[in-house]
Design a protein around this motif. Sequence first.
Motif, mmCIF file in Angstrom:
data_model
loop_
_atom_site.group_PDB
_atom_site.id
_atom_site.type_symbol
_atom_site.label_atom_id
_atom_site.label_comp_id
_atom_site.label_asym_id
_atom_site.label_seq_id
_atom_site.Cartn_x
_atom_site.Cartn_y
_atom_site.Cartn_z
ATOM 1 N N LYS A 174 -5.123 14.315 7.681
ATOM 2 C CA LYS A 174 -5.225 12.878 7.941
ATOM 3 C C LYS A 174 -4.243 12.094 7.080
ATOM 4 C CE LYS A 174 -10.196 12.300 8.637
ATOM 5 N NZ LYS A 174 -11.319 11.422 8.277
ATOM 6 N N VAL A 175 -3.974 10.884 7.504
ATOM 7 C CA VAL A 175 -3.302 9.915 6.642
ATOM 8 C C VAL A 175 -4.336 9.429 5.622
ATOM 9 C CG1 VAL A 175 -2.151 7.673 6.556
ATOM 10 C CG2 VAL A 175 -1.753 9.199 8.506
ATOM 11 N N PHE A 195 3.842 7.248 2.912
ATOM 12 C CA PHE A 195 4.097 6.045 3.695
ATOM 13 C C PHE A 195 3.770 4.801 2.867
ATOM 14 C CE2 PHE A 195 4.928 8.161 7.576
ATOM 15 C CZ PHE A 195 4.025 9.200 7.704
ATOM 16 N N GLN A 241 0.343 11.742 3.864
ATOM 17 C CA GLN A 241 -0.180 12.653 4.880
ATOM 18 C C GLN A 241 0.347 14.049 4.579
ATOM 19 O OE1 GLN A 241 1.103 12.149 9.003
ATOM 20 N NE2 GLN A 241 -0.870 12.886 9.745
ATOM 21 N N TYR A 255 -3.174 2.979 15.784
ATOM 22 C CA TYR A 255 -1.766 3.218 15.501
ATOM 23 C C TYR A 255 -1.294 4.388 16.351
ATOM 24 C CZ TYR A 255 -1.919 0.278 11.286
ATOM 25 O OH TYR A 255 -2.031 -0.767 10.404
ATOM 26 N N ARG A 293 9.580 12.129 3.099
ATOM 27 C CA ARG A 293 9.038 13.493 3.033
ATOM 28 C C ARG A 293 9.335 14.059 1.663
ATOM 29 N NH1 ARG A 293 6.919 16.994 6.034
ATOM 30 N NH2 ARG A 293 7.334 15.879 7.967
ATOM 31 N N GLY A 310 6.666 6.818 10.727
ATOM 32 C CA GLY A 310 5.467 6.164 10.249
ATOM 33 C C GLY A 310 4.584 5.698 11.380
ATOM 34 N N PRO A 311 3.296 5.456 11.114
ATOM 35 C CA PRO A 311 2.408 4.910 12.139
ATOM 36 C C PRO A 311 2.897 3.544 12.609
ATOM 37 C CG PRO A 311 1.149 5.730 10.243
ATOM 38 C CD PRO A 311 2.584 5.714 9.839
ATOM 39 N N SER A 359 -3.647 0.258 -3.276
ATOM 40 C CA SER A 359 -3.255 -1.062 -2.779
ATOM 41 C C SER A 359 -2.866 -1.929 -3.968
ATOM 42 C CB SER A 359 -4.368 -1.712 -1.961
ATOM 43 O OG SER A 359 -5.545 -1.843 -2.733
ATOM 44 N N PHE A 372 -5.338 7.115 2.124
ATOM 45 C CA PHE A 372 -5.026 5.974 1.271
ATOM 46 C C PHE A 372 -4.816 6.435 -0.169
ATOM 47 C CE2 PHE A 372 -5.303 1.754 -0.432
ATOM 48 C CZ PHE A 372 -6.089 1.829 -1.574
ATOM 49 N N MET A 413 4.123 13.686 3.393
ATOM 50 C CA MET A 413 4.821 12.469 3.800
ATOM 51 C C MET A 413 4.149 11.310 3.078
ATOM 52 S SD MET A 413 7.352 12.651 6.010
ATOM 53 C CE MET A 413 7.382 11.105 6.892
ATOM 54 N N TYR A 449 0.835 -1.198 0.000
ATOM 55 C CA TYR A 449 0.000 0.000 0.000
ATOM 56 C C TYR A 449 0.872 1.251 0.000
ATOM 57 C CZ TYR A 449 -2.967 -3.600 2.141
ATOM 58 O OH TYR A 449 -3.638 -4.767 2.414
ATOM 59 N N GLN A 487 -1.701 -3.898 8.781
ATOM 60 C CA GLN A 487 -0.743 -3.255 7.885
ATOM 61 C C GLN A 487 0.373 -2.638 8.719
ATOM 62 O OE1 GLN A 487 -2.586 -0.657 4.961
ATOM 63 N NE2 GLN A 487 -4.344 -2.037 4.801
ATOM 64 N N TYR A 488 1.600 -2.888 8.285
ATOM 65 C CA TYR A 488 2.780 -2.346 8.949
ATOM 66 C C TYR A 488 3.379 -1.273 8.056
ATOM 67 C CZ TYR A 488 2.201 -6.226 12.116
ATOM 68 O OH TYR A 488 1.673 -7.092 13.041
ATOM 69 N N PHE A 489 3.663 -0.138 8.674
ATOM 70 C CA PHE A 489 4.072 1.042 7.919
ATOM 71 C C PHE A 489 5.578 1.264 7.981
ATOM 72 C CE2 PHE A 489 0.232 3.416 6.690
ATOM 73 C CZ PHE A 489 -0.722 2.616 7.278
ATOM 74 N N GLY A 490 6.100 1.835 6.904
ATOM 75 C CA GLY A 490 7.482 2.296 6.892
ATOM 76 C C GLY A 490 7.600 3.664 7.537
ATOM 77 N N PRO A 491 8.830 4.174 7.629
ATOM 78 C CA PRO A 491 9.066 5.456 8.307
ATOM 79 C C PRO A 491 8.657 6.658 7.482
ATOM 80 C CG PRO A 491 11.112 4.590 7.451
ATOM 81 C CD PRO A 491 10.085 3.536 7.202
ATOM 82 N N TYR A 523 0.246 5.354 1.208
ATOM 83 C CA TYR A 523 -0.583 6.370 1.838
ATOM 84 C C TYR A 523 0.206 7.676 1.826
ATOM 85 C CZ TYR A 523 -3.344 2.554 3.893
ATOM 86 O OH TYR A 523 -4.131 1.456 4.086
#
Lengths: 114, 111
Positions: free
Chosen positions: A42-43, A91, A37, B36, A110, B43-44, A48, A45, A89, A33, A103-107, A35
Amino acid sequence: EPEVTQTPSHQVTQMGQEVILRCVPISNHLYFYWYRQILGQKVEFLVSFYNNEISEKSEIFDDQFSVERPDGSNFTLKIRSTKLEDSAMYFCASSEGDNTDTQYFGPGTRLTVL
Amino acid sequence: DQQVKQNSPSLSVQEGRISILNCDYTNSMFDYFLWYKKYPAEGPTFLISISSIKDKNEDGRFTVFLNKSAKHLSLHIVPSQPGDSAVYFCAASAEGGKLIFGQGTELSVKP
């Protein structure tokens, strides 16, 4: 612990230029995915991706955006002609399964468009 | 798009007390919810989730409650610690696996 990684951490570009944001999802994950921000918002979408195809995309994800899994590990987001409002940003996230999998997000990357 | 709402932009709690973060949603088709935690410029980070077939899920100091009839979920953190200070987002999983996020609540835990 496995994690999602993203490069670069910060990208500065001129309006109208193409950018490619890169992600390495968690290795046994099948769903990917993007996303974004915008500052103070908001973050949201974007898209996918599963089995080398887009599963779902938002209204934001117009013809200027594309995604690709060029090899077995990378997942990329390309913006063909950046606009000022693309500054945000970005993600990347990945999950083993779809709807009911975490879902696991990356850092994040920017992106600053000047 | 206001399908997921967090009406409190900020919350301040004393260390050791309970933090309660709230989230409302409008779409009764959502069947999976997540919380989150996010620090600035990161990131979250996944905290805890709940399926719509449950009304409670607990993991250590974190408990999520789901009230489907009210379309409301809450995250309880007890006891709160200064390291819990961050922005907390609730999210609902929709069709295609996309997550719909609330606006976030900034939690400040004071020593």
